[in-house]
Enzyme design. Structure first.
Site, PDB file in Angstrom:
ATOM      1  N   SER A  54       0.832  -1.209   0.000  1.00  0.00           N
ATOM      2  CA  SER A  54       0.000   0.000   0.000  1.00  0.00           C
ATOM      3  C   SER A  54       0.866   1.258   0.000  1.00  0.00           C
ATOM      4  O   SER A  54       2.068   1.207   0.307  1.00  0.00           O
ATOM      5  CB  SER A  54      -0.927  -0.018   1.216  1.00  0.00           C
ATOM      6  OG  SER A  54      -0.190  -0.264   2.390  1.00  0.00           O
ATOM      7  N   GLU A 108       1.013   5.593   0.972  1.00  0.00           N
ATOM      8  CA  GLU A 108       0.419   6.642   1.823  1.00  0.00           C
ATOM      9  C   GLU A 108       0.664   8.035   1.243  1.00  0.00           C
ATOM     10  O   GLU A 108       1.760   8.353   0.801  1.00  0.00           O
ATOM     11  CB  GLU A 108       1.029   6.544   3.226  1.00  0.00           C
ATOM     12  CG  GLU A 108       0.488   7.595   4.182  1.00  0.00           C
ATOM     13  CD  GLU A 108       0.969   7.368   5.612  1.00  0.00           C
ATOM     14  OE1 GLU A 108       0.905   6.226   6.097  1.00  0.00           O
ATOM     15  OE2 GLU A 108       1.433   8.347   6.222  1.00  0.00           O
ATOM     16  N   HIS A 161      -6.954   7.930   7.167  1.00  0.00           N
ATOM     17  CA  HIS A 161      -6.505   7.832   8.551  1.00  0.00           C
ATOM     18  C   HIS A 161      -7.510   8.644   9.368  1.00  0.00           C
ATOM     19  O   HIS A 161      -8.069   9.626   8.884  1.00  0.00           O
ATOM     20  CB  HIS A 161      -5.112   8.444   8.728  1.00  0.00           C
ATOM     21  CG  HIS A 161      -4.029   7.707   7.999  1.00  0.00           C
ATOM     22  ND1 HIS A 161      -2.720   7.702   8.411  1.00  0.00           N
ATOM     23  CD2 HIS A 161      -4.057   6.938   6.874  1.00  0.00           C
ATOM     24  CE1 HIS A 161      -1.992   6.973   7.582  1.00  0.00           C
ATOM     25  NE2 HIS A 161      -2.775   6.514   6.634  1.00  0.00           N
ATOM     26  N   ASP A 194      -1.618  13.181  17.732  1.00  0.00           N
ATOM     27  CA  ASP A 194      -0.895  13.978  18.733  1.00  0.00           C
ATOM     28  C   ASP A 194      -1.618  15.300  18.887  1.00  0.00           C
ATOM     29  O   ASP A 194      -2.069  15.884  17.902  1.00  0.00           O
ATOM     30  CB  ASP A 194       0.549  14.220  18.273  1.00  0.00           C
ATOM     31  CG  ASP A 194       1.323  12.914  18.228  1.00  0.00           C
ATOM     32  OD1 ASP A 194       1.323  12.198  19.251  1.00  0.00           O
ATOM     33  OD2 ASP A 194       1.895  12.596  17.172  1.00  0.00           O
ATOM     34  N   GLN A 221       5.426   2.130  12.352  1.00  0.00           N
ATOM     35  CA  GLN A 221       6.273   3.304  12.159  1.00  0.00           C
ATOM     36  C   GLN A 221       7.471   2.836  11.334  1.00  0.00           C
ATOM     37  O   GLN A 221       7.833   1.659  11.392  1.00  0.00           O
ATOM     38  CB  GLN A 221       6.722   3.820  13.541  1.00  0.00           C
ATOM     39  CG  GLN A 221       7.523   5.089  13.510  1.00  0.00           C
ATOM     40  CD  GLN A 221       6.748   6.191  12.817  1.00  0.00           C
ATOM     41  OE1 GLN A 221       6.809   6.296  11.586  1.00  0.00           O
ATOM     42  NE2 GLN A 221       6.022   6.990  13.560  1.00  0.00           N
ATOM     43  N   GLN A 227      15.645  16.433   6.297  1.00  0.00           N
ATOM     44  CA  GLN A 227      14.217  16.161   6.491  1.00  0.00           C
ATOM     45  C   GLN A 227      14.012  14.844   7.265  1.00  0.00           C
ATOM     46  O   GLN A 227      13.229  14.786   8.218  1.00  0.00           O
ATOM     47  CB  GLN A 227      13.592  16.026   5.109  1.00  0.00           C
ATOM     48  CG  GLN A 227      12.181  16.511   4.998  1.00  0.00           C
ATOM     49  CD  GLN A 227      11.715  16.335   3.559  1.00  0.00           C
ATOM     50  OE1 GLN A 227      11.978  15.323   2.915  1.00  0.00           O
ATOM     51  NE2 GLN A 227      11.025  17.340   3.055  1.00  0.00           N
ATOM     52  N   PHE A 264      12.342  14.423  11.056  1.00  0.00           N
ATOM     53  CA  PHE A 264      11.180  13.546  11.153  1.00  0.00           C
ATOM     54  C   PHE A 264      11.424  12.425  12.156  1.00  0.00           C
ATOM     55  O   PHE A 264      10.587  12.108  12.981  1.00  0.00           O
ATOM     56  CB  PHE A 264      11.015  12.923   9.764  1.00  0.00           C
ATOM     57  CG  PHE A 264       9.653  13.017   9.221  1.00  0.00           C
ATOM     58  CD1 PHE A 264       9.130  14.240   8.854  1.00  0.00           C
ATOM     59  CD2 PHE A 264       8.885  11.866   9.047  1.00  0.00           C
ATOM     60  CE1 PHE A 264       7.859  14.309   8.342  1.00  0.00           C
ATOM     61  CE2 PHE A 264       7.626  11.933   8.536  1.00  0.00           C
ATOM     62  CZ  PHE A 264       7.105  13.155   8.174  1.00  0.00           C
ATOM     63  N   HIS A 284       4.110  -1.058   3.448  1.00  0.00           N
ATOM     64  CA  HIS A 284       3.327   0.183   3.327  1.00  0.00           C
ATOM     65  C   HIS A 284       4.335   1.328   3.129  1.00  0.00           C
ATOM     66  O   HIS A 284       5.183   1.558   3.990  1.00  0.00           O
ATOM     67  CB  HIS A 284       2.506   0.398   4.606  1.00  0.00           C
ATOM     68  CG  HIS A 284       1.726   1.674   4.641  1.00  0.00           C
ATOM     69  ND1 HIS A 284       0.512   1.826   4.011  1.00  0.00           N
ATOM     70  CD2 HIS A 284       1.991   2.881   5.225  1.00  0.00           C
ATOM     71  CE1 HIS A 284       0.048   3.053   4.224  1.00  0.00           C
ATOM     72  NE2 HIS A 284       0.925   3.720   4.946  1.00  0.00           N
TER      73      HIS A 284
HETATM   74  P1  FAD Z   1      -1.984   4.862  20.858  1.00  0.00           P
HETATM   75  O1  FAD Z   1      -2.009   3.475  20.363  1.00  0.00           O
HETATM   76  O2  FAD Z   1      -3.156   5.365  21.625  1.00  0.00           O
HETATM   77  O3  FAD Z   1      -0.652   5.005  21.739  1.00  0.00           O
HETATM   78  C1  FAD Z   1      -0.144   6.287  22.081  1.00  0.00           C
HETATM   79  C2  FAD Z   1       0.714   6.192  23.345  1.00  0.00           C
HETATM   80  O4  FAD Z   1      -0.130   5.985  24.471  1.00  0.00           O
HETATM   81  C3  FAD Z   1       1.717   5.034  23.352  1.00  0.00           C
HETATM   82  O5  FAD Z   1       2.856   5.454  24.040  1.00  0.00           O
HETATM   83  C4  FAD Z   1       0.983   3.949  24.130  1.00  0.00           C
HETATM   84  O6  FAD Z   1       1.876   3.048  24.776  1.00  0.00           O
HETATM   85  C5  FAD Z   1       0.193   4.779  25.131  1.00  0.00           C
HETATM   86  N1  FAD Z   1      -1.065   4.163  25.531  1.00  0.00           N
HETATM   87  C6  FAD Z   1      -1.960   3.522  24.748  1.00  0.00           C
HETATM   88  N2  FAD Z   1      -3.008   3.088  25.474  1.00  0.00           N
HETATM   89  C7  FAD Z   1      -2.779   3.464  26.758  1.00  0.00           C
HETATM   90  C8  FAD Z   1      -3.493   3.327  27.974  1.00  0.00           C
HETATM   91  N3  FAD Z   1      -4.674   2.680  28.023  1.00  0.00           N
HETATM   92  N4  FAD Z   1      -2.957   3.866  29.105  1.00  0.00           N
HETATM   93  C9  FAD Z   1      -1.772   4.519  29.077  1.00  0.00           C
HETATM   94  N5  FAD Z   1      -1.043   4.686  27.948  1.00  0.00           N
HETATM   95  C10 FAD Z   1      -1.539   4.176  26.794  1.00  0.00           C
HETATM   96  N6  FAD Z   1      -0.742  10.956  13.230  1.00  0.00           N
HETATM   97  C11 FAD Z   1      -1.668  11.825  12.763  1.00  0.00           C
HETATM   98  O7  FAD Z   1      -1.937  12.836  13.421  1.00  0.00           O
HETATM   99  N7  FAD Z   1      -2.310  11.622  11.567  1.00  0.00           N
HETATM  100  C12 FAD Z   1      -2.080  10.524  10.818  1.00  0.00           C
HETATM  101  O8  FAD Z   1      -2.679  10.353   9.756  1.00  0.00           O
HETATM  102  C13 FAD Z   1      -1.123   9.558  11.287  1.00  0.00           C
HETATM  103  N8  FAD Z   1      -0.874   8.409  10.609  1.00  0.00           N
HETATM  104  C14 FAD Z   1      -0.022   7.472  11.130  1.00  0.00           C
HETATM  105  C15 FAD Z   1       0.131   6.249  10.460  1.00  0.00           C
HETATM  106  C16 FAD Z   1       0.984   5.272  10.965  1.00  0.00           C
HETATM  107  C17 FAD Z   1       1.111   3.955  10.239  1.00  0.00           C
HETATM  108  C18 FAD Z   1       1.714   5.518  12.160  1.00  0.00           C
HETATM  109  C19 FAD Z   1       2.666   4.480  12.694  1.00  0.00           C
HETATM  110  C20 FAD Z   1       1.557   6.723  12.825  1.00  0.00           C
HETATM  111  C21 FAD Z   1       0.679   7.706  12.339  1.00  0.00           C
HETATM  112  N9  FAD Z   1       0.461   8.915  13.005  1.00  0.00           N
HETATM  113  C22 FAD Z   1      -0.464   9.824  12.523  1.00  0.00           C
HETATM  114  C23 FAD Z   1       1.192   9.228  14.230  1.00  0.00           C
HETATM  115  C24 FAD Z   1       0.411   8.823  15.487  1.00  0.00           C
HETATM  116  O9  FAD Z   1      -0.778   9.544  15.567  1.00  0.00           O
HETATM  117  C25 FAD Z   1       1.310   9.130  16.698  1.00  0.00           C
HETATM  118  O10 FAD Z   1       2.402   8.253  16.728  1.00  0.00           O
HETATM  119  C26 FAD Z   1       0.587   9.181  18.031  1.00  0.00           C
HETATM  120  O11 FAD Z   1       1.515   9.714  18.993  1.00  0.00           O
HETATM  121  C27 FAD Z   1       0.141   7.828  18.566  1.00  0.00           C
HETATM  122  O12 FAD Z   1      -0.927   7.347  17.891  1.00  0.00           O
HETATM  123  P2  FAD Z   1      -1.389   5.807  18.148  1.00  0.00           P
HETATM  124  O13 FAD Z   1      -2.611   5.600  17.377  1.00  0.00           O
HETATM  125  O14 FAD Z   1      -0.258   4.894  17.940  1.00  0.00           O
HETATM  126  O15 FAD Z   1      -1.729   5.925  19.713  1.00  0.00           O
END
Ligand code: FAD
Length: 278
Positions: free
Chosen positions: A8, A10, A69, A101, A168, A204, A208, A258
């Site tokens: 895929s 992105e 996303h 974030d 990631q 860059q 990142f 991906h």
């Molecule tokens: P989570 O899975 O919720 O985890 C975030 C953090 O919280 C981790 O440290 C985890 O250990 C912790 N955590 C999870 N659950 C709990 C709990 N119950 N209690 C305490 N701590 C907990 N960002 C964007 O803004 N837009 C995008 O389109 C985007 N696309 C992405 C695509 C991919 C493939 C990846 C890998 C990342 C992408 N990101 C994107 C970045 C992502 O949003 C960030 O990395 C964000 O900080 C974490 O998102 P997550 O869904 O992994 O969060």
């Protein structure tokens, strides 16, 4: 023989008319690679959210499978419900569900704290309509207090209903292989697709990588620095390193790849062709 699996690509949503035009040309070119789907990122907290919808709708209309996303931090349930309904109406069948974030300056966390809550919400609102992808971090999410705790949190997303995961990006294959092994030991059996970041620009990439917690191994970093302004050599080296990484991953059983295309055609196409994916 073409490797099997899910391959895929992105994009991020364009911010200007010129960017949208450029993305149309990129899509046309990358469509010839026949990817399993195109995903489109989503800015937590506002700015690019309409752009995600517009881009996936355009991709879908051009005959491609598109996966928006969706990040939940700062959102309300009502807001997410409306977005899900719109995607269902547009015939979207796949979503990449994320926490996102908090943008700087944004105060309200909203009604979701972590991605597992978003996954559970999507399932409760739409049943099995969507194939849900979640994020995985072979080198550990930067905010996690330990790799083990991060794995527990990853499992919560799977238990909540995720069908597969995209990682990631990383350049150290052992981090991925070890992560996949640990997942198996924890009875996590969904496909974990490696996220691949082509290397075309050192500054860059370094910026990142610092932000998202991806490590550039010293032997790669030192060479990239050494190329300085010699972009041609830097790109040739980047192509070689990333193609080898992808080849190794597929040989070791990765269930697909991906690509973070950064809305560019050439870097991904070159790796893709070297791998014989077309
Ligand atoms: P989570 O899975 O919720 O985890 C975030 C953090 O919280 C981790 O440290 C985890 O250990 C912790 N955590 C999870 N659950 C709990 C709990 N119950 N209690 C305490 N701590 C907990 N960002 C964007 O803004 N837009 C995008 O389109 C985007 N696309 C992405 C695509 C991919 C493939 C990846 C890998 C990342 C992408 N990101 C994107 C970045 C992502 O949003 C960030 O990395 C964000 O900080 C974490 O998102 P997550 O869904 O992994 O969060």
């Amino acid at each position: 023989m073409k490797p099997s699996g899910e391959f895929s690509l992105e994009f991020f949503p364009p911010k200007t008319t010129a960017g949208a035009e450029k993305l149309r040309a990129t899509t046309k070119s990358l469509s010839t690679l026949n990817p399993s789907f195109f995903s489109v990122t989503f800015g937590a907290g506002g700015s690019t959210q309409d752009g995600t919808l517009e881009t996936v709708v355009e991709l879908q209309k051009s005959g491609q499978q598109a996966a928006p996303h969706l990040s939940c931090i700062g959102s309300t349930k009502e807001n997410i419900r409306q977005i899900l309904q719109t995607y269902q109406q547009e015939g979207i069948k796949r979503i990449v569900a994320l926490r996102g974030d908090m943008p700087s300056g944004m105060q309200e966390i909203g009604e979701f704290r972590y991605a597992n809550e978003l996954v559970a919400f999507i399932r409760s609102e739409t049943g099995d309509h969507f194939h849900i992808e979640v994020a995985a971090y072979p080198e550990t999410h930067p905010q996690a207090s330990s790799a083990q705790i991060d794995l527990t949190h990853f499992k919560q997303k799977v238990t909540a209903g995720a069908n597969s995961a995209i990682t990631q990006y990383f350049y150290n294959i052992d981090s991925y292989l070890y992560f996949v092994e640990e997942c198996k030991k924890s009875n996590i059996s969904i496909p974990i697709i490696p996220g691949i970041m082509p290397i075309t620009n050192y500054i860059q990439l370094a910026r990142f990588s610092d932000t998202c917690g991806a490590e550039i191994p010293r032997w790669i970093r030192q060479r990239l620095i050494g190329y300085g302004d010699d972009t041609e050599s830097l790109r040739a080296f980047g192509l070689d390193v990333v193609t080898r990484l992808c080849q190794n991953l597929l040989e070791q059983g990765a269930p697909g790849l991906h690509f973070y295309t950064m809305n560019r055609t050439q870097p991904t196409t070159e790796i893709w062709n070297h791998l014989g994916l077309t």
